[in-house]
Design a protein around this motif. Sequence first.
Motif, PDB file in Angstrom:
ATOM      1  N   GLY A 251       0.910  -1.392  -0.568  1.00 28.51           N
ATOM      2  CA  GLY A 251       0.037   0.726   0.149  1.00 28.51           C
ATOM      3  C   GLY A 251       1.062   1.659  -0.417  1.00 28.51           C
ATOM      4  O   GLY A 251       1.650   1.299   0.399  1.00 28.51           O
ATOM      5  N   ARG A 252       0.308   2.451  -0.970  1.00 29.17           N
ATOM      6  CA  ARG A 252       0.745   3.142  -0.488  1.00 29.17           C
ATOM      7  C   ARG A 252       0.868   4.369   0.256  1.00 29.17           C
ATOM      8  O   ARG A 252      -0.565   4.360   1.215  1.00 29.17           O
ATOM      9  CB  ARG A 252       0.728   3.784  -2.381  1.00 29.17           C
ATOM     10  N   ASP A 253       1.866   5.362   1.017  1.00 29.71           N
ATOM     11  CA  ASP A 253       1.135   6.502   1.873  1.00 29.71           C
ATOM     12  C   ASP A 253       0.240   7.323   1.516  1.00 29.71           C
ATOM     13  O   ASP A 253       0.799   8.719   0.960  1.00 29.71           O
ATOM     14  CB  ASP A 253       2.242   7.002   2.198  1.00 29.71           C
ATOM     15  N   GLN A 254      -0.598   7.532   1.224  1.00 27.24           N
ATOM     16  CA  GLN A 254      -2.129   7.884   0.376  1.00 27.24           C
ATOM     17  C   GLN A 254      -3.162   8.186   1.814  1.00 27.24           C
ATOM     18  O   GLN A 254      -3.772   7.491   2.046  1.00 27.24           O
ATOM     19  CB  GLN A 254      -2.761   7.669  -0.668  1.00 27.24           C
ATOM     20  N   LYS A 255      -3.578   9.237   1.892  1.00 21.18           N
ATOM     21  CA  LYS A 255      -4.738   9.889   2.690  1.00 21.18           C
ATOM     22  C   LYS A 255      -6.039   9.057   2.401  1.00 21.18           C
ATOM     23  O   LYS A 255      -6.518   9.301   0.948  1.00 21.18           O
ATOM     24  CB  LYS A 255      -4.934  11.510   2.855  1.00 21.18           C
ATOM     25  N   ALA A 256      -6.884   8.376   3.158  1.00 25.04           N
ATOM     26  CA  ALA A 256      -8.580   7.989   2.630  1.00 25.04           C
ATOM     27  C   ALA A 256      -8.806   8.970   1.782  1.00 25.04           C
ATOM     28  O   ALA A 256      -9.251  10.217   2.952  1.00 25.04           O
ATOM     29  CB  ALA A 256      -9.043   7.066   3.792  1.00 25.04           C
ATOM     30  N   SER A 257     -10.262   8.629   0.930  1.00 21.43           N
ATOM     31  CA  SER A 257     -10.957   9.722   0.426  1.00 21.43           C
ATOM     32  C   SER A 257     -11.969   9.958   1.352  1.00 21.43           C
ATOM     33  O   SER A 257     -12.682   9.400   2.550  1.00 21.43           O
ATOM     34  CB  SER A 257     -11.144   9.422  -1.021  1.00 21.43           C
ATOM     35  N   THR A 258     -12.698  11.146   2.046  1.00 19.32           N
ATOM     36  CA  THR A 258     -13.803  11.655   2.144  1.00 19.32           C
ATOM     37  C   THR A 258     -14.553  10.422   1.947  1.00 19.32           C
ATOM     38  O   THR A 258     -14.643   9.833   0.330  1.00 19.32           O
ATOM     39  CB  THR A 258     -14.150  13.061   2.348  1.00 19.32           C
ATOM     40  N   ALA A 259     -16.260  10.692   2.599  1.00 20.18           N
ATOM     41  CA  ALA A 259     -17.595   9.618   2.095  1.00 20.18           C
ATOM     42  C   ALA A 259     -17.985  10.141   0.660  1.00 20.18           C
ATOM     43  O   ALA A 259     -18.667   9.660  -0.163  1.00 20.18           O
ATOM     44  CB  ALA A 259     -17.824   9.515   3.044  1.00 20.18           C
ATOM     45  N   ASP A 260     -17.139  11.393   0.868  1.00 22.39           N
ATOM     46  CA  ASP A 260     -18.500  11.910  -0.783  1.00 22.39           C
ATOM     47  C   ASP A 260     -18.028  12.105  -1.249  1.00 22.39           C
ATOM     48  O   ASP A 260     -18.218  12.089  -2.629  1.00 22.39           O
ATOM     49  CB  ASP A 260     -18.766  14.223  -0.104  1.00 22.39           C
ATOM     50  N   ASP A 261     -15.813  12.052  -1.703  1.00 23.07           N
ATOM     51  CA  ASP A 261     -15.607  12.304  -2.718  1.00 23.07           C
ATOM     52  C   ASP A 261     -15.631  10.782  -3.497  1.00 23.07           C
ATOM     53  O   ASP A 261     -15.411  10.438  -4.261  1.00 23.07           O
ATOM     54  CB  ASP A 261     -14.270  12.924  -2.175  1.00 23.07           C
ATOM     55  N   MET A 262     -15.730   9.774  -2.549  1.00 24.39           N
ATOM     56  CA  MET A 262     -16.053   8.647  -2.952  1.00 24.39           C
ATOM     57  C   MET A 262     -17.341   7.887  -3.274  1.00 24.39           C
ATOM     58  O   MET A 262     -17.353   7.526  -4.596  1.00 24.39           O
ATOM     59  CB  MET A 262     -16.056   7.384  -1.467  1.00 24.39           C
ATOM     60  N   THR A 263     -18.783   8.465  -2.551  1.00 26.19           N
ATOM     61  CA  THR A 263     -19.853   8.205  -3.069  1.00 26.19           C
ATOM     62  C   THR A 263     -19.286   8.793  -4.737  1.00 26.19           C
ATOM     63  O   THR A 263     -19.845   8.494  -5.844  1.00 26.19           O
ATOM     64  CB  THR A 263     -20.342   8.554  -2.564  1.00 26.19           C
ATOM     65  N   LYS A 264     -19.147  10.064  -4.961  1.00 27.25           N
ATOM     66  CA  LYS A 264     -18.953  10.595  -6.538  1.00 27.25           C
ATOM     67  C   LYS A 264     -18.266  10.022  -6.946  1.00 27.25           C
ATOM     68  O   LYS A 264     -18.705   9.849  -8.784  1.00 27.25           O
ATOM     69  CB  LYS A 264     -18.591  12.170  -6.189  1.00 27.25           C
ATOM     70  N   ALA A 265     -17.381   9.538  -6.661  1.00 26.61           N
ATOM     71  CA  ALA A 265     -16.254   9.106  -7.413  1.00 26.61           C
ATOM     72  C   ALA A 265     -16.883   7.144  -8.000  1.00 26.61           C
ATOM     73  O   ALA A 265     -16.957   6.948  -9.289  1.00 26.61           O
ATOM     74  CB  ALA A 265     -14.627   8.286  -7.047  1.00 26.61           C
ATOM     75  N   ILE A 266     -17.509   7.100  -7.576  1.00 27.60           N
ATOM     76  CA  ILE A 266     -18.537   5.638  -7.615  1.00 27.60           C
ATOM     77  C   ILE A 266     -20.174   5.329  -8.906  1.00 27.60           C
ATOM     78  O   ILE A 266     -20.243   5.319  -9.524  1.00 27.60           O
ATOM     79  CB  ILE A 266     -19.003   5.073  -6.657  1.00 27.60           C
ATOM     80  N   GLU A 267     -20.577   7.102  -8.426  1.00 31.63           N
ATOM     81  CA  GLU A 267     -21.441   7.469  -9.337  1.00 31.63           C
ATOM     82  C   GLU A 267     -20.938   8.389 -10.577  1.00 31.63           C
ATOM     83  O   GLU A 267     -22.357   7.696 -11.373  1.00 31.63           O
ATOM     84  CB  GLU A 267     -22.031   8.440  -8.237  1.00 31.63           C
ATOM     85  N   GLU A 268     -19.867   8.383 -10.275  1.00 28.01           N
ATOM     86  CA  GLU A 268     -19.827   8.704 -11.908  1.00 28.01           C
ATOM     87  C   GLU A 268     -18.719   8.509 -12.609  1.00 28.01           C
ATOM     88  O   GLU A 268     -18.612   8.886 -13.993  1.00 28.01           O
ATOM     89  CB  GLU A 268     -19.037  10.286 -11.535  1.00 28.01           C
ATOM     90  N   TYR A 269     -17.891   7.789 -12.105  1.00 30.16           N
ATOM     91  CA  TYR A 269     -17.206   6.724 -12.711  1.00 30.16           C
ATOM     92  C   TYR A 269     -17.346   5.350 -13.261  1.00 30.16           C
ATOM     93  O   TYR A 269     -17.975   4.503 -12.905  1.00 30.16           O
ATOM     94  CB  TYR A 269     -15.366   6.879 -12.656  1.00 30.16           C
TER      95      TYR A 269
END
Length: 276
Positions: A251-269
């Motif tokens: 795993g990379r050293d990356q910050k977990a996305s917010t719930a809002d960003d995750m939801t938008k990604a799932i719905e838009e991509y």
Amino acid sequence: MSLGDEHEASGGYGGTGQTRTRLPGGGGDVYGGARRGGRSSRSLVTVVGVVVLLIAAIAFANRGGDDSSSDGGGEDKPEAAATAATGTKPVQSKTSDIPTGFAHDQQGAQSAAANYSIVLGSADMFNKARRHEIIDTVYAPDVAATRQADLDRAYSNEKFLTNIGLSKDGSAPNGQTFVSRVIPVGTKVTATSASSATVEVWYTSLFGMSGESSTNPVTESWYTTTYQLKWMDNDWKVTDFQQKDGPVPVGRDQKASTADDMTKAIEEYGGFTYAR
């Protein structure tokens, strides 16, 4: 649910294995959470190196084909050409909105296995009517009925649905988005004949509930599933499978996305139709 999680919840597409449900770690909201430990100097050097390479690549790409200040006079320069796709073209036909009509060769078998992985690991499998359409389309007729009965029992298990945060009918609570998506990384044919093929699909899966109040946030897993495919009715159909964990990358050293960003990604991509 991811393809791997669906296997474990149902005993493997047909209840052929021991029932085992993997659930994300409970407690807390990881969305928007803090980063992991600080980057090491080695990680910083790596990042700087990548940035330098990107800048160099961009500068090279922007040099242009006609540089009047360069030497070489009237020498002919190579003409630019678009990258052409290779292999069998992606299928154009669909059955129940599932890609079908794959080529009768190794490339077609790999494409079928990749696309079937996606739909079998999708959130649609939690809807009874849609699940039946998927099974009837993907599986060979002589095994579809058995798979359907076994999966119906697995997906109607109230305890299982409650554990992953879904209602009895497989729907997500208000204000939350259920995520179950498979993303193939690569495929490999390990055996083939005129009427059958064995194809391995290496993939990552996203599974969980996206929402501010979710106790099962979306997590990532890695699996390899080996599909036994049979050529029938001018297409490849699944007759059996075997699944194993990994290979799993570091795993990379990356910050977990917010719930809002995750939801938008799932719905838009949206997803892809895979072909080789």
